[in-house]
Design an enzyme around this catalytic site. Structure first.
Site, PDB file in Angstrom:
ATOM      1  N   ASP A 292       1.263  -1.011  -0.260  1.00  8.56           N
ATOM      2  CA  ASP A 292      -0.078  -0.020  -0.264  1.00  8.56           C
ATOM      3  C   ASP A 292       1.236   1.181  -0.110  1.00  8.56           C
ATOM      4  OD1 ASP A 292      -2.532  -1.523   0.157  1.00  8.56           O
ATOM      5  OD2 ASP A 292      -1.488  -1.913   2.671  1.00  8.56           O
TER       6      ASP A 292
ATOM      7  N   HIS B  23      -3.473  -1.607  -6.594  1.00  6.98           N
ATOM      8  CA  HIS B  23      -2.881  -0.548  -6.936  1.00  6.98           C
ATOM      9  C   HIS B  23      -3.916   0.227  -7.478  1.00  6.98           C
ATOM     10  CE1 HIS B  23       0.619  -3.545  -7.838  1.00  6.98           C
ATOM     11  NE2 HIS B  23       0.433  -3.315  -6.689  1.00  6.98           N
TER      12      HIS B  23
ATOM     13  N   LYS C 117       1.156 -25.421  -6.478  1.00  3.04           N
ATOM     14  CA  LYS C 117       1.976 -25.332  -7.745  1.00  3.04           C
ATOM     15  C   LYS C 117       2.865 -25.899  -7.261  1.00  3.04           C
ATOM     16  CE  LYS C 117       5.317 -21.199  -9.133  1.00  3.04           C
ATOM     17  NZ  LYS C 117       5.382 -20.189  -8.993  1.00  3.04           N
TER      18      LYS C 117
END
EC number: 6.3.4.4
Length: 421
Positions: A20, A48, A138
């Site tokens: 942030d 963003h 993953k």
């Protein structure tokens, strides 16, 4: 002899605190002059905000440089993608002006947080966007990649069912409509196919071909890095500079300038230690003036003084070439400003930022108190326009970190980023 071609270097923008910091604004600014803008890690747990011509854009998966008319936007292999979220985000932002996250990953994320709360009395404060479970797939090597989705859909379907069964065995209460999600994914596969390329080859051509300006945007921030952050209150990817190499297939020798984005104070979303937190009037002032709410979650951010021990640690890991200092204007009304410059535990000074979170919760912070400027900086467009006390604040940060401040942010728009050199 071998002809040595000149190398194109990538410029990297990374968060230097707990996220942030205003990375989107810095990337948007640099993207105006870039040929390629890349995302290298994270998922739609990142948020963003970019303001252009008074229009506010929120990006979660798309690189913040996507608004540049000349730059190609590229999402690398280190990113986990929730396809409904990606297409929804693209459509929403159009109206305004590569691992895979599945719906069951998001559901599992919520269940896991619930279990942590019940078992340990505390959760990790995840965004419940399924990022951790997707990265765990993953690592367990049963995850599915975008190249699988756009290849043989029958093979993909079999593997998807196996992955769903794996999570259903672990979480019997999981509500998953496998057939419906596969039908949705089939449609996305067709829309996605023209947008997919071999990332390693794409980046290799960009790096070794004709002169190109390549910009890489990191999501999240150094103190949320899975290896170097405030573990276990971290994200599931490497959001420090190494993530650029593994998340895009970029050799280390091609990494050029690395810019760290630092907010003029410190914020944190969710739970975890926060040494300079101000749970008082100062914290409330920073929270309200800074409009400190998470872009992804809408959660109120915890606020405190700038912690330079923490930023120096981020510099140790990333090797910042320069810093972008954002949201200086939020400090405009404070008569004095404190900066964290050292940690002590049980009266003993700590040489660096501690790896152990139990230690971090026990630190006492030594502050340097600097005079405030008590006037608006929002109209400033050069370093000389800033009040002398604001200039001294910036110089104090530079001297402590031994890293130059290249940009200073004094507002939301592109024009509010002052370039110092």
């Amino acid at each position: 002899s071998i002809n040595k071609q000149p190398q194109n270097k990538v410029t990297v923008v990374l968060g230097a605190q707990w996220g942030d910091e205003g990375k989107g604004k810095v990337v948007d600014l640099l993207a105006m002059d870039a040929d390629i803008v890349c995302r290298c890690q994270g998922g739609n747990n990142a948020g963003h905000t970019v303001v252009v011509d008074s229009v506010e854009y929120d990006f979660h998966l798309l690189p913040s440089g996507v608004l540049s008319k000349k730059a190609t936007s590229f999402i690398g292999n280190g990113v986990v993608i929730h396809l409904p979220g990606l297409f929804d985000e693209a459509e929403k932002n159009l109206q305004k002006g590569k691992g895979k996250v599945f719906n069951f990953h998001q559901a599992v994320d919520g269940i896991q947080e619930q279990q942590r709360q019940q078992q340990e009395g505390t959760n990790l404060g995840t965004t419940k966007k399924g990022i951790g479970p997707a990265y765990s797939s993953k690592a367990a090597r049963n995850g599915l990649r975008v190249c699988d989705l756009v290849s043989d859909f029958k093979v993909f379907s079999c593997r998807f069912r196996m992955l769903a069964d794996h999570f259903l065995t672990m979480y019997p209460n999981l509500n998953v409509d496998v057939d419906q999600e596969l039908e949705q994914l089939k449609g996305y596969a067709e829309r996605l196919r023209p947008l997919v390329t071999d990332g390693v080859y794409f980046m290799h051509k960009a790096l070794t071909g004709p002169n190109k300006k390549i910009l890489v945007e990191g999501a999240n921030a150094a103190l949320l890095d899975i290896d170097f952050g405030t573990y276990p209150f971290v994200t599931s990817s490497n959001c420090t500079v190494g993530g650029v190499c593994t998340g895009l297939g970029v050799p280390p020798s091609y990494v050029g300038r690395v810019y760290g984005v630092v907010k003029a104070y410190t914020t944190r979303v969710g739970v975890g230690a926060f040494p300079t937190e101000q749970d008082n009037d100062v914290g409330e002032l920073l929270q309200s003036r800074g409009r400190e709410f998470g872009v992804t979650t809408g959660r109120k951010r915890r606020c405190g003084w700038l912690d330079l021990i923490l930023v120096r640690y981020a510099h140790m890991v990333n090797g910042f070439s320069a810093i972008a200092l954002t949201k200086l204007d939020i400090l405009d009304t404070l008569p004095e400003i404190k900066v964290g410059v050292a940690y002590k535990v049980d009266g003993q000074p700590l040489p660096s930022f501690p790896a152990n979170m139990d230690v971090l919760t026990r630190v006492s912070v030594e502050y340097e108190t600097l005079p405030g400027w008590c006037c608006s900086t929002e109209a400033a467009r050069s370093f000389e326009d800033l009040p002398p006390q604001a200039q001294k604040y910036i110089q104090f940060i530079e001297n402590f970190l031994q890293v130059p401040v290249k940009w200073v942010g004094v507002g939301k728009s592109r024009e509010s980023m002052i370039k110092l050199f």
